[in-house]
Design a protein around this motif. Structure first.
Motif, PDB file in Angstrom:
ATOM      1  N   SER A  45       0.794  -1.231   0.000  1.00 23.93           N
ATOM      2  CA  SER A  45       0.000   0.000   0.000  1.00 23.93           C
ATOM      3  C   SER A  45       0.827   1.282   0.000  1.00 23.93           C
ATOM      4  CB  SER A  45      -0.962   0.022   1.196  1.00 23.93           C
ATOM      5  OG  SER A  45      -0.240   0.194   2.406  1.00 23.93           O
ATOM      6  N   MET A  46       2.130   1.186   0.304  1.00 23.49           N
ATOM      7  CA  MET A  46       2.975   2.391   0.295  1.00 23.49           C
ATOM      8  C   MET A  46       3.973   2.379  -0.863  1.00 23.49           C
ATOM      9  SD  MET A  46       2.118   4.682   2.472  1.00 23.49           S
ATOM     10  CE  MET A  46       3.583   5.712   2.545  1.00 23.49           C
ATOM     11  N   GLN A  76      -8.955  13.727  14.953  1.00 23.15           N
ATOM     12  CA  GLN A  76      -8.716  12.551  14.118  1.00 23.15           C
ATOM     13  C   GLN A  76      -7.898  12.925  12.886  1.00 23.15           C
ATOM     14  OE1 GLN A  76     -11.803   9.687  13.793  1.00 23.15           O
ATOM     15  NE2 GLN A  76     -12.940  10.471  15.526  1.00 23.15           N
ATOM     16  N   TYR A  77      -7.419  11.883  12.180  1.00 29.15           N
ATOM     17  CA  TYR A  77      -6.517  12.067  11.045  1.00 29.15           C
ATOM     18  C   TYR A  77      -6.979  11.196   9.879  1.00 29.15           C
ATOM     19  CZ  TYR A  77      -3.569  14.316  14.488  1.00 29.15           C
ATOM     20  OH  TYR A  77      -3.101  15.166  15.453  1.00 29.15           O
ATOM     21  N   TYR A  78      -6.795  11.737   8.672  1.00 35.41           N
ATOM     22  CA  TYR A  78      -7.164  11.033   7.442  1.00 35.41           C
ATOM     23  C   TYR A  78      -5.886  10.475   6.830  1.00 35.41           C
ATOM     24  CZ  TYR A  78      -9.906  10.224   3.166  1.00 35.41           C
ATOM     25  OH  TYR A  78     -10.568   9.661   2.100  1.00 35.41           O
ATOM     26  N   LEU A  79      -5.773   9.152   6.783  1.00 37.21           N
ATOM     27  CA  LEU A  79      -4.558   8.477   6.337  1.00 37.21           C
ATOM     28  C   LEU A  79      -4.799   7.712   5.038  1.00 37.21           C
ATOM     29  CD1 LEU A  79      -3.395   6.855   9.734  1.00 37.21           C
ATOM     30  CD2 LEU A  79      -2.990   9.185   8.902  1.00 37.21           C
ATOM     31  N   LEU A  80      -3.884   7.894   4.078  1.00 38.81           N
ATOM     32  CA  LEU A  80      -3.952   7.157   2.811  1.00 38.81           C
ATOM     33  C   LEU A  80      -2.601   6.512   2.515  1.00 38.81           C
ATOM     34  CD1 LEU A  80      -5.837   9.654   0.423  1.00 38.81           C
ATOM     35  CD2 LEU A  80      -6.812   7.816   1.823  1.00 38.81           C
ATOM     36  N   GLY A  81      -2.641   5.395   1.793  1.00 35.23           N
ATOM     37  CA  GLY A  81      -1.420   4.787   1.296  1.00 35.23           C
ATOM     38  C   GLY A  81      -0.983   5.491   0.020  1.00 35.23           C
ATOM     39  N   ASP A 110       3.293  13.557   6.549  1.00 35.66           N
ATOM     40  CA  ASP A 110       4.135  12.638   7.324  1.00 35.66           C
ATOM     41  C   ASP A 110       3.710  11.202   7.056  1.00 35.66           C
ATOM     42  OD1 ASP A 110       5.478  14.732   8.523  1.00 35.66           O
ATOM     43  OD2 ASP A 110       4.453  14.560  10.455  1.00 35.66           O
ATOM     44  N   ILE A 111       4.672  10.294   7.109  1.00 32.75           N
ATOM     45  CA  ILE A 111       4.365   8.869   7.064  1.00 32.75           C
ATOM     46  C   ILE A 111       4.321   8.379   8.500  1.00 32.75           C
ATOM     47  CG2 ILE A 111       5.099   6.589   6.284  1.00 32.75           C
ATOM     48  CD1 ILE A 111       6.471   7.960   3.918  1.00 32.75           C
ATOM     49  N   VAL A 112       3.208   7.742   8.863  1.00 33.72           N
ATOM     50  CA  VAL A 112       3.020   7.310  10.246  1.00 33.72           C
ATOM     51  C   VAL A 112       2.681   5.828  10.316  1.00 33.72           C
ATOM     52  CG1 VAL A 112       2.282   9.594  11.038  1.00 33.72           C
ATOM     53  CG2 VAL A 112       0.553   7.942  10.253  1.00 33.72           C
ATOM     54  N   VAL A 113       2.873   5.297  11.514  1.00 30.70           N
ATOM     55  CA  VAL A 113       2.443   3.936  11.815  1.00 30.70           C
ATOM     56  C   VAL A 113       1.225   4.060  12.723  1.00 30.70           C
ATOM     57  CG1 VAL A 113       3.052   1.800  13.010  1.00 30.70           C
ATOM     58  CG2 VAL A 113       4.732   2.937  11.558  1.00 30.70           C
ATOM     59  N   ILE A 153      -0.332  -0.648  10.709  1.00 34.61           N
ATOM     60  CA  ILE A 153      -0.287  -0.233   9.306  1.00 34.61           C
ATOM     61  C   ILE A 153       0.622   0.987   9.145  1.00 34.61           C
ATOM     62  CG2 ILE A 153      -2.587  -1.141   8.767  1.00 34.61           C
ATOM     63  CD1 ILE A 153      -3.573   1.821   8.934  1.00 34.61           C
ATOM     64  N   VAL A 154       1.139   1.165   7.930  1.00 34.56           N
ATOM     65  CA  VAL A 154       1.973   2.324   7.605  1.00 34.56           C
ATOM     66  C   VAL A 154       1.250   3.106   6.518  1.00 34.56           C
ATOM     67  CG1 VAL A 154       4.236   3.101   6.807  1.00 34.56           C
ATOM     68  CG2 VAL A 154       4.056   0.977   8.122  1.00 34.56           C
ATOM     69  N   LYS A 155       0.961   4.388   6.790  1.00 27.03           N
ATOM     70  CA  LYS A 155       0.224   5.223   5.841  1.00 27.03           C
ATOM     71  C   LYS A 155       0.761   6.655   5.889  1.00 27.03           C
ATOM     72  CE  LYS A 155      -2.689   1.838   5.025  1.00 27.03           C
ATOM     73  NZ  LYS A 155      -2.580   1.035   3.822  1.00 27.03           N
TER      74      LYS A 155
END
Length: 197
Positions: A35-36, A154-159, A58-61, A73-75
């Protein structure tokens, strides 16, 4: 005892500091899946720092629940608390302003070229998903034009590989407590060792 502490005291102290910092400040994580891609590849090992401020891009776990089990997950962070995120034909707008996503350029070009069929030659399912996609970034229903407002806290995370990533488009936004830390460094494989952008 004095002799022991004189000989081993520094070693024990260093070991204790490393152990405690490992417990509270950093950890190692393995990338699981595609996904990344192409930013991060399957099975790469990453150094993650906890207690850092979270910024857009930023890339986060993060931790999510899938089938009743916790999963790491990593996004990438696309939306911060309160942001209004919109996509239209692969153009991202945050709070009405266009935001460039240079980390997507490689795969967006390949999508325009052959809908990633050559890139996904290793996986027929991925080829099928790409073939049906109307844009590189679509929502969970396949629409290339969508808008979401990120709830407070909250945060919106995408790959980065939007075609195959299971992320906020499907599972929703992530609370601050679900974000474990920020990816800072790739430690394996050795030929790709270095900071992560």
């Amino acid at each position: 005892m004095k002799k022991f502490m004189k000989e081993w005291g520094l070693f024990i102290f260093i070991f204790a500091v490393i152990g405690l910092s490992r417990l509270f400040l950093w950890q190692f994580v393995r990338v699981d899946g595609h996904s990344m891609d192409p930013t991060l590849a399957n099975n790469e090992r990453l150094l993650v720092l906890s207690h850092t401020s979270i910024d857009r891009s930023d890339i986060v776990v993060a931790s999510e629940e899938e089938d009743g089990k916790k999963k790491i997950i990593v996004k990438r962070v696309i939306g911060l608390p309160g942001d209004t995120i919109s996509y239209k034909n692969d153009v991202l707008k945050v709070n009405g302003k266009v935001v460039k996503e240079p980390y997507l350029e490689t795969y967006q070009k390949l999508f325009k070229k052959d809908k990633l069929q050559s890139t996904y030659s290793y996986n027929a399912l991925f080829q099928g998903l790409a073939e049906k996609a109307t844009a590189f970034t679509t929502d969970a229903n396949g629409s290339a034009d969508f808008t979401i407002t990120v709830p407070k806290g909250q945060y919106y995370l995408l790959g980065d590989d939007r075609i195959v990533s299971r992320d906020s488009r499907e599972v929703g936004t992530f609370k601050k407590k679900d974000i474990i830390g920020e990816v800072k460094f790739r430690i394996w494989p050795f030929n790709r060792i270095g900071t992560v952008q």
